[in-house]
Design an enzyme around this catalytic site. Structure first.
Site, PDB file in Angstrom:
ATOM      1  N   SER A 181       9.474  88.607 -70.482  1.00 49.10           N
ATOM      2  CA  SER A 181       9.236  89.237 -69.558  1.00 49.10           C
ATOM      3  C   SER A 181       9.750  90.699 -69.294  1.00 49.10           C
ATOM      4  CB  SER A 181       9.323  88.652 -68.259  1.00 49.10           C
ATOM      5  OG  SER A 181      10.524  87.947 -68.123  1.00 49.10           O
ATOM      6  N   HIS A 209       3.231  85.839 -69.077  1.00 51.08           N
ATOM      7  CA  HIS A 209       2.479  87.131 -69.117  1.00 51.08           C
ATOM      8  C   HIS A 209       1.464  87.129 -70.559  1.00 51.08           C
ATOM      9  CE1 HIS A 209       5.574  88.979 -66.663  1.00 51.08           C
ATOM     10  NE2 HIS A 209       6.523  87.901 -67.058  1.00 51.08           N
ATOM     11  N   LYS A 240      -0.050  86.445 -62.379  1.00 53.58           N
ATOM     12  CA  LYS A 240      -0.212  87.753 -63.079  1.00 53.58           C
ATOM     13  C   LYS A 240      -1.517  88.285 -63.590  1.00 53.58           C
ATOM     14  CE  LYS A 240       4.642  87.255 -63.376  1.00 53.58           C
ATOM     15  NZ  LYS A 240       5.815  86.413 -63.763  1.00 53.58           N
TER      16      LYS A 240
HETATM   17  C1  LIG Z   1       6.799  85.651 -63.095  1.00 52.00           C
HETATM   18  C2  LIG Z   1       7.099  84.620 -64.105  1.00 52.00           C
HETATM   19  C3  LIG Z   1       6.934  83.394 -63.647  1.00 52.00           C
HETATM   20  C4  LIG Z   1       7.023  83.004 -62.418  1.00 52.00           C
HETATM   21  O1  LIG Z   1       5.733  82.864 -61.920  1.00 52.00           O
HETATM   22  P1  LIG Z   1       5.262  83.257 -60.492  1.00 52.00           P
HETATM   23  O2  LIG Z   1       3.808  82.585 -60.196  1.00 52.00           O
HETATM   24  O3  LIG Z   1       5.486  84.391 -60.072  1.00 52.00           O
HETATM   25  O4  LIG Z   1       6.358  82.075 -59.588  1.00 52.00           O
HETATM   26  C5  LIG Z   1       7.493  82.417 -64.788  1.00 52.00           C
HETATM   27  N1  LIG Z   1       7.728  82.886 -65.860  1.00 52.00           N
HETATM   28  C6  LIG Z   1       7.710  84.072 -66.431  1.00 52.00           C
HETATM   29  C7  LIG Z   1       8.101  84.286 -67.687  1.00 52.00           C
HETATM   30  C8  LIG Z   1       7.418  85.159 -65.463  1.00 52.00           C
HETATM   31  O5  LIG Z   1       7.355  86.266 -65.588  1.00 52.00           O
END
Ligand SMILES: *Cc1c(COP(=O)(O)O)cnc(C)c1O
Length: 407
Positions: A181, A209, A240
């Site tokens: 990320s 992602h 996302k």
């Molecule tokens: C954003 C993210 C999460 C968490 O997801 P949320 O739904 O925002 O809690 C988990 N893993 C990665 C790699 C992320 O970027």
């Protein structure tokens, strides 16, 4: 009377002195991948809304319909009384989308990672965790109580060495982000699967992602790299590219039944709001029926990378050596390939100053500092979206050229 928290102001001052204090702001979302902060309009290159679905009226319509029928809150955890028909239908939609037997929802992706890892392994087991994994994966490993072995990003020999010493454990789990990320590069999933098979380990991949962005059908990086069948668990987030909120696992019936029974964040948290489930279903349908959204995102990614690459990057520019990995699409550890483009600047102040200058030029880009990234690798993190049009992208390129020497 005892006054609590007397120690905090000094600690907060220390954070500020180190350039690490975080400040919150109010963001007003605007159409076209833009936003307004403190009265200033800017293009938002700091969101994870890769397909622009968060503002899609079809999601809002679906949510509104569920809202007027079911109200706002789910009223209870899923197992007690919170699992409505919208939850059931979203589970089925996700299972079909992923080509799996069944699916389970979590309040967030964070909860999905923590709750799943902790339900799969315990003190008798060992977990191998990429050093750059998302905090929720690391927290899940810690909470599980399993022995934790951290391997350096892309150093698969050290992973193999550790696995060779791990045969005495009951279970071996390798945990990785699909698309990292903060670096925007892909995990070497084929190689990880090869290694896992050799040492009788399972692989858990966080597609936060990747889902909606990668793969012919938009299922994620595992689909893109052809390893869906070789990966034991894929964790998805709805927050996302899917534009809503929540986490999920789609998988074989036994895994899903196990998580319904053993995953504490799922058992002990209130179910997602039904309206969110309705919106997520609408989003999955759009992702399936409109591959052109994904294509537009990829065209945007290619455009920005091409423009940034067109600027010559002189060697020995005086920045730290790990600046190498900053270079968009050229890095020591692999390549940033998707909608996340990091530009590593070194110290936290440099990242925050660059962010401020970009904002003055109408572009919101995240400044990422420790502990989110390792010391000395504070960076700008550009997130692209299908919501951006060429005007937005060109403004970003122009701003970067002014603000970051040799972006
Ligand atoms: C954003 C993210 C999460 C968490 O997801 P949320 O739904 O925002 O809690 C988990 N893993 C990665 C790699 C992320 O970027």
């Amino acid at each position: 009377m005892r006054t609590p928290f007397l120690w905090m102001p000094a600690q907060l001052d220390l954070l500020a002195t180190a350039g690490l204090r975080r400040e919150r702001r109010v963001v007003r979302p605007l159409p076209g991948g833009a936003c307004e902060i403190d009265g200033r309009r800017m293009w938002n290159f700091a969101s994870n809304d890769y397909l622009g679905l968060a503002a899609d009226p079809r999601l809002a319509d679906a949510a509104n319909a569920a809202l007027s029928e079911a109200g706002v809150g789910a009223r209870a955890s899923a197992l007690v009384a919170g699992r409505t028909e919208w939850h059931e239908r979203l589970e089925q939609t996700l299972a079909r989308f992923e080509g799996q037997d069944s699916a389970i929802l979590f309040p967030t992706g964070y909860a999905a990672n923590v709750g799943t890892i902790a339900a799969l392994i315990d003190e008798e087991d060992v977990v191998f965790c990429d050093r750059l994994n998302h905090a929720s994966l690391i927290d899940g490993c810690r909470l599980s109580g399993a022995k934790m072995r951290v391997f350096r990003h892309w150093e698969l020999e050290s992973l193999e060495r550790e696995l060779r010493k791990a045969s005495e454990f009951r279970r071996r789990l390798i945990v990785t982000d699909a698309l990292f990320s903060m670096d925007g590069d892909l995990a070497p999933l084929r190689e990880l699967c090869d290694i896992a098979e050799r040492f009788e380990a399972d692989v858990l991949v966080d597609e936060a992602h990747g889902a909606g962005v990668f793969g012919e059908h938009g299922r994620g990086v595992c689909e893109h790299l052809g390893v869906e069948c070789r990966v034991a668990v894929r964790v998805g987030t709805l927050s996302k590219a899917i534009g809503t909120l929540g986490g999920f696992i789609a998988g074989p019936q036994s895994l899903i039944d196990w998580l319904w029974n053993k995953s504490r964040p799922q058992v002990f948290s209130t179910a997602l709001p039904p309206a969110i489930c309705a919106a997520a279903m609408a989003a999955i349908e759009i992702i399936q029926n409109e591959p052109e959204l994904r294509a537009k995102l990829w065209r945007n990614c290619e455009f920005v990378r091409r423009e940034l690459d067109a600027v010559p990057r002189p060697l020995g520019s005086g920045r730290e050596s790990n600046v190498d990995r900053a270079a968009p699409s050229r890095s020591r550890y692999g390549e940033s390939v998707g909608p996340i483009i990091p530009i590593v600047l070194g110290g936290p102040e440099a990242a925050v100053a660059a962010q401020r200058k970009l904002e003055e030029r109408g572009c919101l880009v995240a400044a990422i500092r420790p502990p989110t990234v390792p010391q000395g690798t504070s960076r700008l993190r550009i997130s692209l979206s299908a919501a951006h049009d060429e005007t937005a992208l060109q403004q970003l390129i122009d701003a970067l050229r002014e603000v970051v020497p040799n972006p």
